[in-house]
Design an enzyme around this catalytic site. Structure first.
Site, PDB file in Angstrom:
ATOM      1  N   LYS A  84       6.660  19.306 -45.241  1.00 24.80           N
ATOM      2  CA  LYS A  84       7.866  18.382 -45.434  1.00 24.80           C
ATOM      3  C   LYS A  84       7.977  18.216 -46.982  1.00 24.80           C
ATOM      4  CE  LYS A  84       8.858  16.921 -41.094  1.00 24.80           C
ATOM      5  NZ  LYS A  84      10.215  17.117 -40.474  1.00 24.80           N
ATOM      6  N   GLU A 106      14.406   8.772 -43.047  1.00 23.59           N
ATOM      7  CA  GLU A 106      13.916   8.405 -41.478  1.00 23.59           C
ATOM      8  C   GLU A 106      12.527   9.182 -41.347  1.00 23.59           C
ATOM      9  OE1 GLU A 106      15.934  10.942 -42.279  1.00 23.59           O
ATOM     10  OE2 GLU A 106      14.861  12.369 -41.389  1.00 23.59           O
ATOM     11  N   SER A 373       2.511  23.871 -39.618  1.00 25.01           N
ATOM     12  CA  SER A 373       3.392  23.128 -40.311  1.00 25.01           C
ATOM     13  C   SER A 373       2.543  21.854 -41.206  1.00 25.01           C
ATOM     14  CB  SER A 373       4.601  22.614 -39.506  1.00 25.01           C
ATOM     15  OG  SER A 373       4.122  22.054 -38.440  1.00 25.01           O
TER      16      SER A 373
HETATM   17  C1  LIG Z   1       3.397  18.535 -39.189  1.00 25.45           C
HETATM   18  C2  LIG Z   1       4.902  18.479 -38.769  1.00 25.45           C
HETATM   19  N1  LIG Z   1       5.371  19.834 -38.295  1.00 25.45           N
HETATM   20  C3  LIG Z   1       6.621  19.932 -37.564  1.00 25.45           C
HETATM   21  C4  LIG Z   1       7.491  18.758 -37.550  1.00 25.45           C
HETATM   22  C5  LIG Z   1       8.784  18.931 -36.939  1.00 25.45           C
HETATM   23  O1  LIG Z   1       9.767  19.036 -37.871  1.00 25.45           O
HETATM   24  P1  LIG Z   1      10.660  20.286 -38.046  1.00 25.45           P
HETATM   25  O2  LIG Z   1      11.109  20.738 -36.885  1.00 25.45           O
HETATM   26  O3  LIG Z   1      11.889  19.734 -38.970  1.00 25.45           O
HETATM   27  O4  LIG Z   1       9.932  21.137 -38.803  1.00 25.45           O
HETATM   28  C6  LIG Z   1       7.132  17.472 -38.227  1.00 25.45           C
HETATM   29  C7  LIG Z   1       7.830  16.418 -38.439  1.00 25.45           C
HETATM   30  O5  LIG Z   1       7.485  15.237 -38.547  1.00 25.45           O
HETATM   31  C8  LIG Z   1       5.749  17.454 -38.618  1.00 25.45           C
HETATM   32  O6  LIG Z   1       5.309  16.324 -39.217  1.00 25.45           O
END
Ligand SMILES: Cc1ncc(COP(=O)(O)O)c(C=O)c1O
Lengths: 387, 253
Positions: A84, A106, A373
């Site tokens: 993020k 948000e 992620s």
């Molecule tokens: C660690 C992590 N991975 C994935 C996501 C999912 O978001 P996005 O699909 O936009 O990558 C989030 C959302 O809060 C997250 O905190």
């Protein structure tokens, strides 16, 4: 193709009163973003503040267990613990250079809220974070972090009290406070230009990962690239620079919730239909009458009934396969990766890791590159109740 | 000419502003809703704005949101609205307008929606989450059924954008008085006058001022710059406190 569309999906379905700030943002994307000043400052921030490039990691133990080559792109190693931050520092700097003073956001899992708060602190701006009341409870460590760094946190009590309602309330706030406030949208969704803007900041994930993988594998590309899909930002970042590589199979993993028949899930690409929500035409979980259905995932960051429009398009043209993983499969992956490699993944990312585990038979001998992620510290409270 | 424009101009000719009350369909409950509509009609409403409840009403403040969500819980949907209006077709003096969000309308089917409006005697539509850029396909589908898309503009709409909205606009133009959501406000921004003046120059259909309005006294300073007034949250709150539409309309008569 019509401006702001990916095939049939995208657009700007928002109240007229939000068009002026969106037009202003689009202008800034064209003028400020490519400027040398922006690029120089942003590149420095990526390196000094986020710690980019993030590593890619080979998982020797799990690879052996599963009979495939498992690689992770380590967005969990970024400052503040998830992908993020790539987006919030980008948007934050852009907003600062546009003369804005407040970053509004948000958040579901709280990672985007934390990342926005970090950006605001670094850039000497104010952070205002909207979070569903359910998520405020589920992700307490992140709420505490945001408070410590000085964010104003608004707990949203309306609707399903999760991410979708936090977006509704944040949009309402932006309507009222648009003059000095930038809405730092957290994922590659929402009205144009957000899907493109967020992708622009997240595509660094695949830009780095593609090169890193080739460097480690005699110039070969991975067989399979995987990411979890909530709103779709880490996934679009992970996919973007592999999309032209025809040999690479790309897989997006949505959350199937408990997986029981009739349960709420968060898988609009797998179970949804075309509709309009939060400024975009996309795939949605909805009733036949067009009311948005509640979603569920054990991973708060995936708990969203919509998805970024580019994913709907990539599915439509058959370039990316979208599939689901349920809560217990994700929890299993959470434990397995922790125990076998010493890496505690976020519950969101655990869905992507679980894809490799659950599909190991199909993937024998293949190289699988997974976007990790975020890290799982934030989820220990949820897991405490389950483990 | 669209019936909404005719009704507003008729009120104007009598030296009054057009009155455009808003109620979510099915509020405060299924039965009473139709009684409230009758009262509003008898009290001289020019246009009655009926809300089509939606799960995620981003342009609405807490009062309208809560009322709409309750209606949804009670099972109110487009079929219920159209059936009720068809039954009462020809009974209202006021023109009828549906207001809501795009997704339920899309799922109903745009052409079917236009046809149902015609059958039900509805002559206008407001879609809160659809700016100019996205509106062509909706206009094309509903206008052949005699249903006009009412443009929404506001304090931050440039005169250039107003002109684009004005091109081919029918019925009336809805001027949003605040940068924000629906809801009562103690005072209205002073910039309204300047922007209303611009709007008056651009639109050749009536202009209605809405959002935050609860009493005719608030409108005195805008005399000559607006032709109609929209009120929703104040009316909802009034009914919620056990009053009727009739007494709300009293000071407006
Ligand atoms: C660690 C992590 N991975 C994935 C996501 C999912 O978001 P996005 O699909 O936009 O990558 C989030 C959302 O809060 C997250 O905190």
């Amino acid at each position: 193709m019509k401006k702001g569309y990916f095939g049939d999906f995208g657009g700007q379905f928002i109240p007229e009163l939000l068009m002026p700030p969106l037009i202003e943002l689009e202008e800034a994307m064209k003028t400020i973003l490519p400027s040398e000043e922006f690029q120089t400052r942003f590149t420095a921030m990526l390196k000094e503040n986020i710690g980019r490039p993030s590593a890619i990691t080979y998982c020797p133990n799990l690879s052996k267990d599963l009979g495939l080559d498992l690689w992770l792109k380590r967005e969990d190693l970024n400052h503040s613990g998830a992908h993020k931050i790539n987006n919030t520092l980008g948007q934050g700097l852009l907003a600062k250079m546009m003369g804005k003073e407040v970053l509004l956001a948000e958040t579901g899992a709280g990672m985007h809220g934390v990342a926005t708060t970090v950006a605001a602190a670094m850039l000497d701006m104010k952070a205002v974070i909207y979070m569903g009341a359910t998520d405020v409870v589920r992700q307490e460590p992140n709420v505490n972090r945001m408070r410590l760094m000085g964010a104003e946190i608004v707990s949203v009590e309306s609707g399903t009290k999760t991410l979708k309602d936090a977006i509704n309330e944040a949009l309402r706030r932006w309507l009222a406070d648009q003059e000095n406030t930038h809405y730092c949208f957290g994922t590659a969704a929402g009205p144009y230009p957000f899907p493109e803007l967020v992708r622009e900041f997240q595509q660094i994930i695949s830009k780095e990962a593609r090169q890193q993988f080739m460097d480690r594998n005699d110039g070969d590309l991975p067989d399979v690239v995987v990411a979890c899909v909530g709103g779709g930002s880490n996934a679009i970042g992970m996919f973007h620079n592999f999309v032209p590589d025809e040999s690479v199979k790309i897989v997006g993993v949505e959350a199937a919730g408990t997986g029981e028949p009739g349960c709420d899930d968060s898988a609009p690409l797998d179970h949804g239909t075309d509709g309009v929500l939060h400024g975009m035409k996309t795939k949605l979980l909805q009733t036949e009458e067009g009311q948005i259905l509640p979603s569920h995932s054990i991973a708060p960051g995936l708990d969203y009934p919509g998805v970024g429009p580019e994913h709907a398009h990539l599915q439509d043209i058959g370039r990316v396969d979208y599939t689901t993983i349920n809560d217990s499969q994700a929890i299993n992956a959470f434990k397995v990766l922790s125990q076998r490699e010493g890496i505690i993944p976020a519950l969101e990312s655990s869905h992507a890791v679980a894809y490799a585990i659950e599909n190991k038979d199909k993937l024998q001998g293949k190289s699988v590159l997974v976007c990790l992620s975020g890290r799982g510290d934030k989820d220990l409270g949820i897991l405490d109740q389950i483990l | 000419m669209n019936p909404m424009q005719i009704k507003i101009e008729k009120a104007n000719k009598q030296g009054k502003v057009g009155l455009i009350p808003f109620l979510p369909a099915g509020f405060p409950n299924r039965e009473q809703f139709w009684k409230e509509l009758e009262e509003l009609d008898n009290a001289g409403a020019s246009v009655i704005e009926i809300g089509m409840p939606f799960s995620d009403p981003v342009a609405d403040g807490p009062v309208v949101e809560k009322a709409s969500l309750k209606c949804l819980d009670d099972g109110i949907n487009l079929a219920w609205i159209f059936d009720g209006l068809k039954e009462r077709k020809g009974q209202f003096n006021a023109a009828l307008l549906l207001m809501g969000y795009l997704n339920p309308v899309l799922q109903y089917g745009l052409d079917a929606f236009g046809a149902a409006c015609k059958e039900a005697g509805v002559s206008g539509l407001i879609i809160a989450d659809m700016p100019l850029e996205e509106s062509d396909f909706v206009k094309e589908a509903i206008e052949p059924h005699g249903v006009s898309l009412v443009p929404l503009i506001g304090l931050n709409t440039t005169k250039e954008r107003m002109a684009l909205y004005a091109d081919g606009a029918q019925g009336f133009c809805y001027f949003v008085s605040v940068l924000g959501t629906t809801g009562q406000r103690e005072s209205l921004p002073t910039r309204i006058k300047e922007k209303l003046t611009e709007a008056k120059e651009v639109f050749d259909i009536p202009i209605a001022l809405g959002f935050g309005i609860k009493h005719p006294d608030q409108l005195k300073e805008f005399e000559g710059l607006m032709d109609a007034a929209v009120f929703g949250s104040a009316l909802i709150t009034h009914i919620q406190s056990g009053n009727t539409s009739d007494s709300f309309m009293e000071p407006w008569k």
